[in-house]
Design a protein around this motif. Structure first.
Motif, PDB file in Angstrom:
ATOM      1  N   ARG A 282       0.832  -1.214   0.000  1.00 28.38           N
ATOM      2  CA  ARG A 282       0.000   0.000   0.000  1.00 28.38           C
ATOM      3  C   ARG A 282       0.862   1.259   0.000  1.00 28.38           C
ATOM      4  NH1 ARG A 282      -3.038  -2.913   3.845  1.00 28.38           N
ATOM      5  NH2 ARG A 282      -2.328  -1.577   5.562  1.00 28.38           N
ATOM      6  N   TYR A 283       1.930   1.228   0.770  1.00 28.08           N
ATOM      7  CA  TYR A 283       2.791   2.418   0.828  1.00 28.08           C
ATOM      8  C   TYR A 283       3.496   2.660  -0.506  1.00 28.08           C
ATOM      9  CZ  TYR A 283       2.140   3.602   5.713  1.00 28.08           C
ATOM     10  OH  TYR A 283       1.596   4.034   6.898  1.00 28.08           O
ATOM     11  N   PHE A 284       3.978   1.599  -1.133  1.00 33.85           N
ATOM     12  CA  PHE A 284       4.647   1.779  -2.428  1.00 33.85           C
ATOM     13  C   PHE A 284       3.654   2.232  -3.499  1.00 33.85           C
ATOM     14  CE2 PHE A 284       7.792  -1.464  -0.687  1.00 33.85           C
ATOM     15  CZ  PHE A 284       8.749  -0.510  -0.403  1.00 33.85           C
ATOM     16  N   GLU A 285       2.430   1.738  -3.424  1.00 35.07           N
ATOM     17  CA  GLU A 285       1.404   2.194  -4.370  1.00 35.07           C
ATOM     18  C   GLU A 285       1.106   3.674  -4.173  1.00 35.07           C
ATOM     19  OE1 GLU A 285      -1.062  -1.977  -5.146  1.00 35.07           O
ATOM     20  OE2 GLU A 285      -1.715  -0.593  -3.561  1.00 35.07           O
ATOM     21  N   ASN A 286       1.111   4.120  -2.916  1.00 35.98           N
ATOM     22  CA  ASN A 286       0.886   5.545  -2.648  1.00 35.98           C
ATOM     23  C   ASN A 286       2.050   6.397  -3.148  1.00 35.98           C
ATOM     24  OD1 ASN A 286      -1.656   5.324  -1.486  1.00 35.98           O
ATOM     25  ND2 ASN A 286      -0.831   4.912   0.553  1.00 35.98           N
ATOM     26  N   VAL A 287       3.259   5.855  -3.060  1.00 38.28           N
ATOM     27  CA  VAL A 287       4.416   6.561  -3.626  1.00 38.28           C
ATOM     28  C   VAL A 287       4.196   6.794  -5.112  1.00 38.28           C
ATOM     29  CG1 VAL A 287       6.865   6.373  -4.220  1.00 38.28           C
ATOM     30  CG2 VAL A 287       6.089   5.729  -1.933  1.00 38.28           C
ATOM     31  N   ALA A 297      10.528   2.657  -6.160  1.00 41.30           N
ATOM     32  CA  ALA A 297       9.200   2.246  -5.701  1.00 41.30           C
ATOM     33  C   ALA A 297       8.606   1.191  -6.632  1.00 41.30           C
ATOM     34  CB  ALA A 297       8.276   3.455  -5.607  1.00 41.30           C
ATOM     35  N   LEU A 298       8.796   1.353  -7.934  1.00 41.89           N
ATOM     36  CA  LEU A 298       8.325   0.345  -8.888  1.00 41.89           C
ATOM     37  C   LEU A 298       8.975  -1.004  -8.606  1.00 41.89           C
ATOM     38  CD1 LEU A 298       8.394   2.451 -12.181  1.00 41.89           C
ATOM     39  CD2 LEU A 298       6.360   1.349 -11.226  1.00 41.89           C
ATOM     40  N   ASN A 299      10.259  -0.981  -8.348  1.00 39.49           N
ATOM     41  CA  ASN A 299      10.981  -2.225  -8.081  1.00 39.49           C
ATOM     42  C   ASN A 299      10.516  -2.865  -6.777  1.00 39.49           C
ATOM     43  OD1 ASN A 299      13.076  -4.171  -8.706  1.00 39.49           O
ATOM     44  ND2 ASN A 299      14.244  -3.268  -7.019  1.00 39.49           N
ATOM     45  N   GLU A 300      10.433  -2.056  -5.717  1.00 42.21           N
ATOM     46  CA  GLU A 300      10.033  -2.596  -4.415  1.00 42.21           C
ATOM     47  C   GLU A 300       8.594  -3.112  -4.446  1.00 42.21           C
ATOM     48  OE1 GLU A 300      11.885  -3.199  -1.902  1.00 42.21           O
ATOM     49  OE2 GLU A 300      13.697  -2.207  -2.634  1.00 42.21           O
ATOM     50  N   GLU A 313       1.024  -9.025 -11.989  1.00 40.24           N
ATOM     51  CA  GLU A 313       1.184  -7.606 -11.644  1.00 40.24           C
ATOM     52  C   GLU A 313       2.659  -7.259 -11.442  1.00 40.24           C
ATOM     53  OE1 GLU A 313      -1.411  -6.127  -8.531  1.00 40.24           O
ATOM     54  OE2 GLU A 313      -2.844  -7.734  -8.956  1.00 40.24           O
ATOM     55  N   ALA A 314       3.392  -8.184 -10.823  1.00 37.47           N
ATOM     56  CA  ALA A 314       4.823  -7.951 -10.605  1.00 37.47           C
ATOM     57  C   ALA A 314       5.550  -7.811 -11.934  1.00 37.47           C
ATOM     58  CB  ALA A 314       5.418  -9.099  -9.793  1.00 37.47           C
ATOM     59  N   ALA A 315       5.276  -8.726 -12.865  1.00 33.44           N
ATOM     60  CA  ALA A 315       5.939  -8.682 -14.172  1.00 33.44           C
ATOM     61  C   ALA A 315       5.613  -7.385 -14.902  1.00 33.44           C
ATOM     62  CB  ALA A 315       5.523  -9.886 -15.008  1.00 33.44           C
ATOM     63  N   GLU A 316       4.370  -6.930 -14.778  1.00 32.98           N
ATOM     64  CA  GLU A 316       3.975  -5.676 -15.435  1.00 32.98           C
ATOM     65  C   GLU A 316       4.747  -4.491 -14.856  1.00 32.98           C
ATOM     66  OE1 GLU A 316      -0.207  -5.588 -14.813  1.00 32.98           O
ATOM     67  OE2 GLU A 316      -0.666  -6.923 -16.512  1.00 32.98           O
ATOM     68  N   LEU A 317       4.932  -4.503 -13.546  1.00 29.51           N
ATOM     69  CA  LEU A 317       5.687  -3.420 -12.903  1.00 29.51           C
ATOM     70  C   LEU A 317       7.147  -3.422 -13.356  1.00 29.51           C
ATOM     71  CD1 LEU A 317       4.172  -3.724  -9.333  1.00 29.51           C
ATOM     72  CD2 LEU A 317       4.117  -1.650 -10.727  1.00 29.51           C
TER      73      LEU A 317
END
Length: 376
Positions: A282-287, A297-300, A313-317
């Protein structure tokens, strides 16, 4: 040689090259009040003003050259060429005339709005004697030049600010109880996001300065600085693998700084290191809502998605991240893991092959390659 050092070397050399000279004949007389100096030999003296030089060349005698004309050129020479062979003669002249050059230079700086002149004059003070006061005056002159260049959008301003910081710090090497240096340095450290250092420096300033206006100013700065100090301490705790202690400092800041992506990122990092992947997610999505191309943030977030079993979803990121950073071996490895867990073995192999082309010795890529052999 650092670019900054090279810049200033060339800057002062250019000014030095623009200085002209005339020669005082042997037994020429220079007067100041009731004192006089008689040259014991032919003496080259620097002249900065071209028009003055032209006027003097029209005269048969040197009487038209005033002491102020001489001083101006000599100070410029002191500031740009500290090894000039006749500087010792000029100092002897000032001594004979009972002329105090340092107070005069300070007077000129205080009564001039010309930042370029003031910089050279201040450099002359440094070249004459380096101490806490001359360092402070020179640093202040550098700062003023930096401000002028910054306002014009000229990137060389950073050289002036960096040099100013160095000389403000030098002040404390000569006198660690010099309050004005602490006053200035706090602002530099704050601008450089060295909040803990700024707090320490300003706290010392509060102990030393007897100027009530400055003391009150910095007291207010310290109050405003406190959350940033907690942030810096917090993210250092995260980086030092103390996430629980970090969160004690970072979480209270969210109420007032919910739009500060750096804060949210390190909170997310703390939770991820604790294995709290859903909270970290949730925090990384808010970033990314604040800064949708923040690479870390995309990586984390991608790593959190893997840990939560959200492989697509991970692969897309990771794919988005590779569009921003196409030569990153680590991200190819991360996407390969997402593909592998999603049973897309061929895609995983392609990513590992690409990763090893980028860095044939990468241990993570080599490890994943070995794992992929199990699927052959």
């Amino acid at each position: 040689m650092k670019k900054r050092n090279k810049y200033f070397e060339e800057y002062y050399q250019k000014i030095r090259n623009d200085i002209s000279f005339i020669t005082l004949k042997k037994n020429a007389t220079i007067k100041f009040k009731d004192k006089e100096y008689i040259t014991g030999k032919e003496l080259p003296v620097p002249i900065r003003v071209e028009k003055l030089l032209e006027d003097i060349k029209k005269q048969d005698e040197i009487d038209g050259l005033t002491l102020n004309n001489l001083i101006d050129g000599i100070i410029y020479l002191m500031g740009t060429d500290r090894s000039f062979e006749y500087l010792v003669d000029y100092k002897e002249m000032f001594k004979k005339l009972s002329f105090e050059i340092v107070p005069y230079i300070i007077y000129c700086i205080n009564n001039s709005n010309n930042s370029k002149d003031n910089l050279v004059y201040a450099k002359a003070l440094i070249n004459n004697e380096e101490n806490e006061k001359s360092c402070f005056i020179y640093a202040s002159a550098l700062e003023n030049m930096g401000i002028e260049f910054h306002e014009k959008g000229n990137e060389v301003s950073r050289y002036y600010f960096e040099e100013a910081l160095e000389y403000f710090e030098k002040c404390l090497e000569y006198n660690d109880k010099f309050p004005l240096a602490y006053y200035k340095l706090g602002y530099y450290y704050k601008r450089n996001q060295q909040y803990v250092k700024a707090e320490l420096i300003w706290s010392k300033h509060q102990e030393l300065d007897d100027d009530t206006i400055r003391v009150e100013e910095i007291r207010n700065e310290l109050i405003q600085l406190k959350p940033y100090v907690d942030y810096e301490k917090g993210y250092n705790l995260v980086l030092n693998e103390k996430p629980e202690e970090a969160l004690d400092l970072l979480l209270p800041l969210v109420k007032d700084f919910s739009g500060w992506w750096n804060l949210l990122f390190f909170i997310g990092l703390a939770y991820r290191s604790m294995g709290e992947y859903s909270i970290a997610e949730r925090y990384f999505e808010n970033v990314l809502k604040i800064n949708n191309v923040q690479k870390d943030a995309l990586n984390e977030l991608g790593l959190c998605k893997i840990c939560l079993g959200k492989y697509v979803e991970a692969a897309e990121l990771f794919s988005k991240l590779l569009s921003l950073d196409p030569g990153n071996c680590e991200i190819f490895c991360n996407r390969a893991v997402a593909y592998l867990y999603n049973e897309q073995v061929d895609r995983a192999k392609e990513d590992i092959e690409t990763a090893l082309k980028i860095n044939p010795e990468d241990p993570v890529a080599l490890s994943i390659k070995e794992e992929l052999k199990k699927y052959e």
